[in-house]
Design an enzyme around this catalytic site. Structure first.
Site, PDB file in Angstrom:
ATOM      1  N   PRO A 138       2.528   0.187  -2.393  1.00 44.84           N
ATOM      2  CA  PRO A 138       2.787   1.599  -2.308  1.00 44.84           C
ATOM      3  C   PRO A 138       4.343   1.904  -2.301  1.00 44.84           C
ATOM      4  O   PRO A 138       5.148   1.366  -1.809  1.00 44.84           O
ATOM      5  CB  PRO A 138       2.243   2.187  -0.815  1.00 44.84           C
ATOM      6  CG  PRO A 138       2.235   0.608  -0.100  1.00 44.84           C
ATOM      7  CD  PRO A 138       2.175  -0.268  -1.053  1.00 44.84           C
ATOM      8  N   MET A 139       4.801   2.848  -3.404  1.00 47.16           N
ATOM      9  CA  MET A 139       6.198   3.239  -3.395  1.00 47.16           C
ATOM     10  C   MET A 139       6.143   4.787  -3.418  1.00 47.16           C
ATOM     11  O   MET A 139       5.665   5.531  -4.202  1.00 47.16           O
ATOM     12  CB  MET A 139       6.591   2.785  -4.662  1.00 47.16           C
ATOM     13  CG  MET A 139       6.845   1.108  -4.948  1.00 47.16           C
ATOM     14  SD  MET A 139       7.350   0.747  -6.338  1.00 47.16           S
ATOM     15  CE  MET A 139       5.882   0.856  -7.327  1.00 47.16           C
ATOM     16  N   GLN A 178      -1.974   4.261   3.511  1.00 51.64           N
ATOM     17  CA  GLN A 178      -0.897   3.795   4.585  1.00 51.64           C
ATOM     18  C   GLN A 178      -0.447   4.726   5.450  1.00 51.64           C
ATOM     19  O   GLN A 178      -0.122   5.850   4.748  1.00 51.64           O
ATOM     20  CB  GLN A 178       0.022   2.870   3.675  1.00 51.64           C
ATOM     21  CG  GLN A 178       1.316   2.436   4.675  1.00 51.64           C
ATOM     22  CD  GLN A 178       2.328   1.697   3.602  1.00 51.64           C
ATOM     23  OE1 GLN A 178       3.213   2.417   3.393  1.00 51.64           O
ATOM     24  NE2 GLN A 178       2.341   0.370   3.257  1.00 51.64           N
ATOM     25  N   CYS A 233       9.063   0.170   5.366  1.00 50.43           N
ATOM     26  CA  CYS A 233      10.173   0.989   4.563  1.00 50.43           C
ATOM     27  C   CYS A 233      11.390   0.936   5.058  1.00 50.43           C
ATOM     28  O   CYS A 233      11.772   1.035   6.321  1.00 50.43           O
ATOM     29  CB  CYS A 233       9.618   2.490   4.548  1.00 50.43           C
ATOM     30  SG  CYS A 233      10.638   3.741   3.731  1.00 50.43           S
ATOM     31  N   GLY A 290       5.413  -4.102  -6.957  1.00 46.01           N
ATOM     32  CA  GLY A 290       5.781  -2.872  -6.693  1.00 46.01           C
ATOM     33  C   GLY A 290       6.496  -2.377  -7.923  1.00 46.01           C
ATOM     34  O   GLY A 290       6.061  -2.042  -8.964  1.00 46.01           O
TER      35      GLY A 290
END
Length: 401
Positions: A28-29, A85, A116, A245
């Site tokens: 996830p970005m 998430q 993050c 990613g």
């Protein structure tokens, strides 16, 4: 065809009772891996993506978590198996949000973000900021797990983390111990510290140590940009799979390429014309998702900035020698060492467009002209940081922040 001995030791893993093939995850970005981008990757993979995960969902902002206020929760049925998430620093809010999400959306898993590095996240004590407060991380995992067990026991809890806050406080082994103790069923480890951000190279030795000690599947994350790299990481470090990613931003076909290799299929050479076809498809997905034309064009440019760096001239070692090619009506003389110049010229032809219509028109012109002389070879890139591909920047990206 690939020989069977070229396969990695693992080509799949299990999450609870679900067998995941190939053993890949689209990382996830934030601001990248929304539903349209995930749909694009899934189509290009031939529906062989492993696991997909939402952009992270904040839980701190609302006094009472309201799923309707978070566009990151939107996903399509074809994205399953799909995980959501969440991030935050308050155990009660994280648990409440997890319960609401699980009951309403029934994802295949709920994941806590402890990775993050952004100052607005980590600096406030959530994301990788939790690595400086492991008791808080433990409490979050405990409360989220308790809520899931009470409301939706069929949905497992997973965790994503970095190896530590900085080089002097690498605590990923302690994070693993806490995670397993609180019932986490899969751990994804990004092999960088928080202060490192995305600089330099991921430390896969630490990822390997975690995988060797773990009783749960460990997924390695960091710098995976090709089939060969994925195979080497799995075989060398004993991880159950790899999370990709920025590599997917450069090459959204990578998941299908890995699935092809694991299935013993012959490698498919992607032409530049085929690569350019992703832009109208991505635009279509963005508009269907409710994006404005300007927003959709911005995302196309975001993709073009990275993807086009993989374009190279074919037919000889240096491409077409002493040939005149045209971009935007301007003749360009190609020299023997002009590969990078040509790729950057194609990139600029798209990035300088002022509207989505102009950009899609430019894509078509490139397909009918210069692209016929090019192929797409993303594995030629040295790094995934989006800067000069011949340079790696080391040091702490977030030092002092």
């Amino acid at each position: 065809m690939l020989k069977i001995d070229n396969l990695p030791r693992n080509v799949r893993f299990s999450l609870r009772d679900k067998e995941i093939f190939p053993n890949t995850i689209l990382s996830p970005m934030d601001g990248v891996t929304d539903a349209p981008f995930r749909r694009l990757c899934r189509v290009l993979s031939g529906d062989r993506m492993g696991l997909l995960v939402s952009e992270f969902v904040p839980t701190d902002g609302d006094a009472v978590f309201n799923p309707d206020g978070h566009k990151q929760l939107k996903f399509f049925p074809e994205e399953r198996p799909f995980g959501i998430q969440i991030f935050g620093r308050f155990p009660d809010r994280m648990a409440y949000a997890a319960g609401r999400i699980a009951e309403r959306y029934h994802p295949e898993f709920i994941e806590v973000n402890a990775g993050c590095p952004a100052p607005k996240v980590a600096g406030k004590g959530s994301g990788s900021g939790l690595l400086r407060d492991l008791p808080r991380l433990q409490e979050i995992l405990h409360e989220v797990k308790k809520t899931l067990e009470a409301k939706t026991p069929e949905i497992p809890l997973t965790l994503k983390c970095r190896i530590g806050w900085d080089d002097e406080s690498i605590n990923v082994m302690e994070t693993l111990r806490i995670a397993e103790g609180e019932g986490v069923e899969m751990l994804t480890v990004h092999g960088r510290t928080r202060l490192q951000g995305y600089n330099g190279l991921a430390n896969w030795d630490w990822i390997g140590k975690v995988a060797a000690a773990a009783k749960i599947p460990v997924i390695g994350n960091g710098d995976v940009n090709s089939v060969e790299c994925a195979r080497e990481r799995i075989n060398t470090y004993g991880v159950s799979g790899v999370s990709i990613g920025r590599g997917a931003m450069h090459n959204p076909w990578i998941f299908g390429q890995i699935a092809d290799a694991w299935e013993g299929r012959e490698k498919h050479v992607i032409t530049a014309e085929e690569a350019l076809d992703v832009f109208p498809l991505y635009y279509k997905f963005k508009i269907e998702d409710g994006a404005t034309e300007m927003n959709a064009m911005g995302r196309m440019k975001q993709l073009a900035a990275r993807l086009c760096k993989g374009f190279v001239l074919r037919n000889s070692e240096f491409g077409i020698r002493s040939s005149e090619l045209e971009i935007n009506g301007t003749s360009l003389q190609v020299q023997e060492d002009g590969q990078e110049d040509i790729a950057m010229s194609v990139r600029q032809a798209l990035l300088t467009c002022q509207s989505a219509a102009e950009m899609l028109d430019q894509v078509q012109k490139l397909k009918e002209g210069l692209a016929r002389e090019m192929v797409f070879e993303p594995e030629r890139l040295v790094n995934l940081n989006g800067a000069k591909e011949t340079e790696l920047k080391f040091g702490d990206q977030f030092k002092g922040r």
